[in-house]
Design a protein around this motif. Structure first.
Motif, PDB file in Angstrom:
ATOM      1  N   ASP A 262      -0.565  -3.570   3.827  1.00 41.36           N
ATOM      2  CA  ASP A 262      -1.943  -3.085   3.796  1.00 41.36           C
ATOM      3  C   ASP A 262      -2.549  -2.929   5.188  1.00 41.36           C
ATOM      4  N   GLY A 263      -2.375  -3.912   6.041  1.00 37.59           N
ATOM      5  CA  GLY A 263      -2.976  -3.866   7.380  1.00 37.59           C
ATOM      6  C   GLY A 263      -2.424  -2.744   8.231  1.00 37.59           C
TER       7      GLY A 263
ATOM      8  N   LEU B  47       1.373   5.146   0.710  1.00 37.57           N
ATOM      9  CA  LEU B  47       0.795   6.189   1.545  1.00 37.57           C
ATOM     10  C   LEU B  47       1.672   7.432   1.544  1.00 37.57           C
TER      11      LEU B  47
ATOM     12  N   MET C  21       0.842  -1.170   0.000  1.00 35.74           N
ATOM     13  CA  MET C  21       0.000   0.000   0.000  1.00 35.74           C
ATOM     14  C   MET C  21       0.890   1.236   0.000  1.00 35.74           C
TER      15      MET C  21
ATOM     16  N   GLN D  51      -3.989   8.139   1.959  1.00 34.73           N
ATOM     17  CA  GLN D  51      -3.854   7.302   0.772  1.00 34.73           C
ATOM     18  C   GLN D  51      -3.146   8.084  -0.326  1.00 34.73           C
TER      19      GLN D  51
ATOM     20  N   ILE E  37      -3.610   5.308   8.799  1.00 42.77           N
ATOM     21  CA  ILE E  37      -4.689   6.156   8.287  1.00 42.77           C
ATOM     22  C   ILE E  37      -5.694   6.534   9.386  1.00 42.77           C
ATOM     23  N   PRO E  38      -6.189   5.599  10.205  1.00 39.23           N
ATOM     24  CA  PRO E  38      -7.157   6.010  11.238  1.00 39.23           C
ATOM     25  C   PRO E  38      -6.603   7.003  12.256  1.00 39.23           C
TER      26      PRO E  38
ATOM     27  N   GLY F 131      -1.165   0.103   7.211  1.00 43.38           N
ATOM     28  CA  GLY F 131      -1.687   1.368   6.700  1.00 43.38           C
ATOM     29  C   GLY F 131      -3.153   1.550   7.005  1.00 43.38           C
ATOM     30  N   ARG F 132      -3.951   0.534   6.727  1.00 51.53           N
ATOM     31  CA  ARG F 132      -5.398   0.624   6.872  1.00 51.53           C
ATOM     32  C   ARG F 132      -5.848   0.649   8.330  1.00 51.53           C
ATOM     33  N   ASN F 133      -5.167  -0.098   9.204  1.00 53.64           N
ATOM     34  CA  ASN F 133      -5.619  -0.228  10.585  1.00 53.64           C
ATOM     35  C   ASN F 133      -4.909   0.685  11.575  1.00 53.64           C
TER      36      ASN F 133
END
Length: 148
Positions: free
Chosen positions: A23-24, A3, A1, A38, A31-32, A26-28
């Protein structure tokens, strides 16, 4: 991913850098919490403004960072906070509290995001925290937490 970092992340990079992460992660996590956004072509244009803002806040040279480190390490920082009879604090000392105490002690104004507290400070006494002044220079601040 892919970013774009919006804040300094230890071990990953500085604001405005484009990084490749799993991915995990970045996503978990990134980003939060607002540490990254992104990557898109449109977002690529925002990197210039992030870098410009970072350059204004950034300590320009290693020599300047070294002089600030010397100043911080000589500084006597005392922080008064509420504590119980046993010396245990109600809550914990935050990086924002530390930045305020350094400023009150006559030191330079620090960005709270640059202060790294390894273990939460929850007791009265002497503690040590690290401050990232430059990518190659960090300083140790000795803090005395007092009940008050």
């Amino acid at each position: 991913m892919k970013l774009i970092l919006t804040q300094q992340v230890s071990g990953l990079g500085a604001p405005g850098e484009v990084v490749e992460v799993k991915d995990g992660y970045g996503r978990n996590y990134l980003i939060p919490r607002g540490f990254a956004m992104q990557w898109t072509r449109g977002a690529e244009k925002q990197i210039a403004s992030i870098r410009k803002a970072r350059a204004a806040r950034e300590i320009a040279s290693i020599e300047q960072a070294e002089s600030i480190r010397g100043e911080l390490e000589r500084l006597k920082v005392r922080l008064r906070t509420r504590a119980g009879e046993s010396g245990r604090l109600f809550g914990a000392v935050t990086p924002a509290d530390i930045a305020g105490a350094v400023k009150a002690a006559g030191g330079p104004e620090l960005d709270k995001r640059r202060i790294e507290v390894a273990n939460p400070i929850k007791t009265v006494g002497a503690h040590s925290v690290a401050v990232r002044l430059h990518s190659e220079v960090s300083a140790k601040i000795n803090i005395e937490v007092l009940a008050g």
